[in-house]
Design a protein around this motif. Sequence first.
Motif, PDB file in Angstrom:
ATOM      1  N   LEU A   1       0.177  30.021 -31.645  1.00 17.12           N
ATOM      2  CA  LEU A   1      -1.328  30.222 -32.130  1.00 17.12           C
ATOM      3  C   LEU A   1      -1.638  27.968 -32.378  1.00 17.12           C
ATOM      4  N   ALA A   2      -0.813  27.884 -31.828  1.00 17.98           N
ATOM      5  CA  ALA A   2      -1.776  26.106 -31.800  1.00 17.98           C
ATOM      6  C   ALA A   2      -1.975  26.066 -30.239  1.00 17.98           C
ATOM      7  N   ARG A   3      -2.790  25.155 -30.678  1.00 12.40           N
ATOM      8  CA  ARG A   3      -3.324  24.474 -29.134  1.00 12.40           C
ATOM      9  C   ARG A   3      -2.292  23.244 -28.954  1.00 12.40           C
ATOM     10  N   PRO A   4      -2.755  23.280 -27.404  1.00 14.49           N
ATOM     11  CA  PRO A   4      -1.560  22.196 -27.141  1.00 14.49           C
ATOM     12  C   PRO A   4      -2.002  20.824 -27.227  1.00 14.49           C
ATOM     13  N   GLY A   5      -1.194  20.032 -27.442  1.00 18.66           N
ATOM     14  CA  GLY A   5      -1.752  18.224 -27.904  1.00 18.66           C
ATOM     15  C   GLY A   5      -1.591  17.557 -26.580  1.00 18.66           C
ATOM     16  N   HIS A   6      -3.200  17.120 -25.648  1.00 18.40           N
ATOM     17  CA  HIS A   6      -3.074  16.450 -24.834  1.00 18.40           C
ATOM     18  C   HIS A   6      -3.198  14.928 -25.165  1.00 18.40           C
ATOM     19  N   ALA A   7      -3.405  14.512 -25.535  1.00 19.38           N
ATOM     20  CA  ALA A   7      -3.526  13.429 -26.563  1.00 19.38           C
ATOM     21  C   ALA A   7      -3.642  12.211 -25.538  1.00 19.38           C
ATOM     22  N   ALA A   8      -1.654  12.585 -25.957  1.00 12.89           N
ATOM     23  CA  ALA A   8      -1.290  11.275 -25.013  1.00 12.89           C
ATOM     24  C   ALA A   8      -0.851  11.426 -23.689  1.00 12.89           C
ATOM     25  N   TRP A   9      -1.234  12.445 -23.848  1.00 13.05           N
ATOM     26  CA  TRP A   9      -1.185  12.874 -22.100  1.00 13.05           C
ATOM     27  C   TRP A   9      -2.745  12.552 -21.365  1.00 13.05           C
ATOM     28  N   ASN A  10      -3.167  12.563 -21.356  1.00 15.75           N
ATOM     29  CA  ASN A  10      -5.110  11.705 -21.090  1.00 15.75           C
ATOM     30  C   ASN A  10      -4.650  10.570 -21.473  1.00 15.75           C
ATOM     31  N   ALA A  11      -4.347  10.279 -22.391  1.00 21.63           N
ATOM     32  CA  ALA A  11      -4.255   8.444 -22.404  1.00 21.63           C
ATOM     33  C   ALA A  11      -3.135   7.884 -21.462  1.00 21.63           C
ATOM     34  N   ILE A  12      -2.294   8.458 -20.835  1.00 19.47           N
ATOM     35  CA  ILE A  12      -1.565   8.494 -20.170  1.00 19.47           C
ATOM     36  C   ILE A  12      -2.032   8.170 -18.779  1.00 19.47           C
ATOM     37  N   ALA A  13      -2.312   9.809 -18.424  1.00 19.38           N
ATOM     38  CA  ALA A  13      -3.347  10.169 -16.924  1.00 19.38           C
ATOM     39  C   ALA A  13      -4.070   9.113 -16.984  1.00 19.38           C
ATOM     40  N   VAL A  14      -5.543   8.545 -18.217  1.00 18.13           N
ATOM     41  CA  VAL A  14      -6.430   7.369 -17.608  1.00 18.13           C
ATOM     42  C   VAL A  14      -5.843   6.211 -17.330  1.00 18.13           C
ATOM     43  N   SER A  15      -4.445   5.919 -18.502  1.00 12.65           N
ATOM     44  CA  SER A  15      -4.378   4.280 -18.462  1.00 12.65           C
ATOM     45  C   SER A  15      -3.176   4.126 -16.510  1.00 12.65           C
ATOM     46  N   LEU A  16      -3.320   5.314 -16.315  1.00  9.41           N
ATOM     47  CA  LEU A  16      -2.466   4.594 -14.621  1.00  9.41           C
ATOM     48  C   LEU A  16      -3.789   5.207 -13.950  1.00  9.41           C
ATOM     49  N   ALA A  17      -4.148   6.335 -14.145  1.00 11.53           N
ATOM     50  CA  ALA A  17      -5.290   6.019 -13.127  1.00 11.53           C
ATOM     51  C   ALA A  17      -6.115   4.458 -12.672  1.00 11.53           C
ATOM     52  N   VAL A  18      -6.076   3.655 -14.454  1.00  8.51           N
ATOM     53  CA  VAL A  18      -6.770   2.283 -14.271  1.00  8.51           C
ATOM     54  C   VAL A  18      -6.178   1.747 -13.080  1.00  8.51           C
ATOM     55  N   TYR A  19      -4.763   1.607 -13.513  1.00 10.42           N
ATOM     56  CA  TYR A  19      -3.280   0.592 -13.064  1.00 10.42           C
ATOM     57  C   TYR A  19      -3.509   0.881 -11.419  1.00 10.42           C
ATOM     58  N   PHE A  20      -4.327   2.138 -11.003  1.00 12.61           N
ATOM     59  CA  PHE A  20      -3.794   2.182  -9.311  1.00 12.61           C
ATOM     60  C   PHE A  20      -4.528   1.354  -9.301  1.00 12.61           C
ATOM     61  N   ALA A  21      -6.269   2.321  -9.924  1.00 13.35           N
ATOM     62  CA  ALA A  21      -6.970   1.356  -9.384  1.00 13.35           C
ATOM     63  C   ALA A  21      -7.064  -0.099  -9.374  1.00 13.35           C
ATOM     64  N   ALA A  22      -6.609  -0.614 -10.322  1.00 15.85           N
ATOM     65  CA  ALA A  22      -7.105  -1.969 -10.620  1.00 15.85           C
ATOM     66  C   ALA A  22      -5.686  -3.060  -9.807  1.00 15.85           C
TER      67      ALA A  22
ATOM     68  N   LEU B   1       0.748  -1.349  -0.120  1.00 12.95           N
ATOM     69  CA  LEU B   1       0.120  -0.339  -0.157  1.00 12.95           C
ATOM     70  C   LEU B   1       0.905   1.435   0.274  1.00 12.95           C
ATOM     71  N   SER B   2       1.924   1.331   1.085  1.00 11.12           N
ATOM     72  CA  SER B   2       2.387   2.705   0.928  1.00 11.12           C
ATOM     73  C   SER B   2       3.282   2.686  -0.755  1.00 11.12           C
ATOM     74  N   GLY B   3       3.685   0.983  -1.133  1.00  8.85           N
ATOM     75  CA  GLY B   3       4.926   1.406  -2.596  1.00  8.85           C
ATOM     76  C   GLY B   3       3.549   2.309  -3.397  1.00  8.85           C
ATOM     77  N   LEU B   4       2.480   1.279  -3.789  1.00 12.84           N
ATOM     78  CA  LEU B   4       1.850   2.214  -4.350  1.00 12.84           C
ATOM     79  C   LEU B   4       0.745   3.882  -4.101  1.00 12.84           C
ATOM     80  N   VAL B   5       0.733   4.152  -2.959  1.00 16.05           N
ATOM     81  CA  VAL B   5       0.444   5.568  -2.653  1.00 16.05           C
ATOM     82  C   VAL B   5       2.087   6.576  -3.005  1.00 16.05           C
TER      83      VAL B   5
END
Lengths: 162, 487
Positions: free
Chosen positions: B240-261, A12-16
Motif C-alpha cells: 500500500l506504500a507509495r515508493p519514495g522518490h525524493a532521493a532519486w529525484n535529487a540525485i538525478a537532478v544533481s547529476l544532470a546539473v553536473y553533466f550540463a556544467a 567528451l568521450s569520458g563525459l558521454v
Amino acid sequence: MNETLASRFAALSGLVLAAALALWWLGSARLAIDQGADAARGSADALHAAWLVRALLVPVLALRVGALRGWRDGAASSLAMVVPSWPVLAMAWSASAVPLGQSLLAEGFLVVAAIVLPLLGHGLRRVVPRSELAEPIASALGVALAAALWLGHARWAFSSAL
Amino acid sequence: MSRRLLLLGLALCCIGPASAEPRIELSAGPAWKGWTRPGRTTEIDIRLQSDVETRASLDVATGRESVGAAVELQPGRVARLQIAIRSAPASAVSVRVTPGPPTARDVTLAQSESPLLGVALATGELVALEGFHALALAADDLPRNASAYSSIDALVIDAPTLVALDQRQLGALVAYTADCGRLVVLDAGAAVQRLLDGARGCGAGAVTSARSLADAKAMLSESLATSMPPTLSLASAGALARPGHAAWNAIAVSLAVYFAAAALALVYLPALPVMLLAPALATAALLALLQGVHPQSQLIVWSEGKSAAPLARYQAWQRFPGIVRERVRVPLPPQLGAAVQPCEAGQAMRFEVDASGARALFAEFETRLFRQVALCYRGTFPMERSIAVAARADGSHVVRNTGGRAWPSGVLLAAGRVHELPAIVPGAAANVAGEARRPAADAALRLASTRIRIDQTAALWALDLSGVAGAPVDSTGWLLVAAAPAR
C-alpha cells in the motif's frame, strides 16, 4: 588532431560514457525502488561495468596519444577519459555494498594506468621514431593490453562463479 | 620507608576491591519447553543476578537478528527479562552479558515440522491430536510476549494453570485469542469466561471452553476443521506504500546539473585542470548533498475486525529509506514496539528492548542509498464498530450503525463493488445507493476486496493515527470491518 582537440575529444568521450552509465544506473535504481527491491546489486554492476569499460579504453588511448603527442598529452587524454565518471561512481558506490577500499583500488589502478601507459607510448616513439609506424604499433599494443585485461577479467569472473 | 610501604599496601588493598569485576550469574531458558517452528517467533526467559550494583548489557543473538537490553542489577535481586526472538535455522541462541568476565549461554531451540499443540494442564496430562506434536507445559513455560504464541498452533489450558499465570502471561494469552489463536479452556470459571469473551477475535470461533479432556479434544478438532481468516502477509501492508522518490529525484537532478556544467566547461574552459577538477568537486558536492537529505520514514497500518468485536487485528509496516552508507539507530513507536520484526527474514538487525524485554525501543541496521529497510509490527487494538447491512433488490444497501459510537465516512464493499459510505451516528441508518465503482483504482480497496469473501459485505475506514506516539508524518492506516447481516 591538435593537442587541445585530442584532450577535448577524450574528455567528451569520458563525459558521454559517464552520462550513459548514469542513465543506466539511475534507471535500474528507479526500477528497484518502484518494486521495493534493493538497488545494491544494480549499483555494484554499474561500478563494475564503469571500471571495465574505462580499463579497456585507457590502454588504447594512452599508448596511442603517448606515442603521437608525448607523455603529457597522453596522460591528460587518459585522465580526461577516467575522471568524468567519478560523481556517478560515488553515487553508485553509496547505493552498493562494495567495500570502499575495493572501489578506491580500482580507481587508483585506472589513474596509475592513465599516467604510466603514456610513458610506454612515449618510450615506443623513442624506439620507433617514424610516426606512421609508431602509431599502429602503439594502437596494436593498446588493443593487446585491453584484450589481455578482458581475458584475465573473464577468467577471474569464471573462477569466481565456480 | 616503612610508612611509604604501608601507604602503598593500603592503596593496593583499596584499589583491589574497587576494580574487581562484578560477578554476574546468568540463566536462560526458552518458552514452550524449547519448541518452536521454523521462522516463527519464540521467547527466551533470562535471569540475571549480580553480587554488586551494576548496569549490565545483555545481548541475545539469533541468526542475523540480535536483541540488546541495558539492565540495572541490584545485589541479591534477580532481574528477569523475556525477550522475543525469531527462531533461526541454526536453532542456537547465544546470550551474552557484559561487563565482567565473558558470560554466555547457548539456548537450543527444537524446530518442529509438525504443528505444535500446547497442553498446559495442572495434572500434566497430554492430549493426542492427529498430525500435531503435543507439548506438556507448566504455567511458567507459557511466554510473556504475545508474538511468541506464533510458535504454537493450538493451546489447551485448564483453570488452575490459567490462575497461575502472571499478569504479562495473561496479557499475552488474551492477545493470542484476539489474534484468532485456537484455544480450549478446561473448566473455565465465570470470570475467566468473561475475560476471554471480551478478547476473542475471529467471531469467537477460535476460543472454546470444555468440561473434560475428551470434550477439549473434540472441540479442538471441530475448531481445526474451520479455517480462520488468513493472516495478512508481511509484505501486504507494504504494497500500500507509495515508493519514495525524493532521493532519486535529487540525485538525478544533481547529476544532470553536473553533466550540463561539465559540457559547458568543456566548450568554454577546455583547460586540463578544469576538466580534472570539475568531476572531483562535483563528487564532493554530491556526497555532501547526500548528507543533507533526510527522508522521513513511512508507516502503513492495516487493521481488520468483525462487526461488534471488541478488538481489531493490525499489521503495520514502516519503511526507512536509506541515503548514505551508515549504521542507523531509529526509535520505534512505543505503541507498536511490542511485536516487531524485520519484514525481510534475511535482514540483519539489532533491537534494543526495555528492561523487561517487553517492548522494542530502537532498531539498528545498516543502510545505504536507495535501500528501503522495512519493519513489520502486529497486534490488536480496541475497536468499537458495529455495522449491519441489508441488501435491497434495487442494488442499494441499508447500512445501520448498531453500536454506541458514531462513524466517520468511509466506503462499503459489497458484491465486488465499492460504494461511498456516509458518516452515521449510533442507531441511525443510511441508504447506500448510487454509482458503484470497481476496487481496482485504489491499492487499499484492492487489498480490502481480497480480504473478504465474495458474498461478504464490509466497510473500510481511514484510521486516524494521530494518537500513535512517535508515528512519522507520513502515516496512513485503514480499518476493515466485516459487517453482520441485518436482521
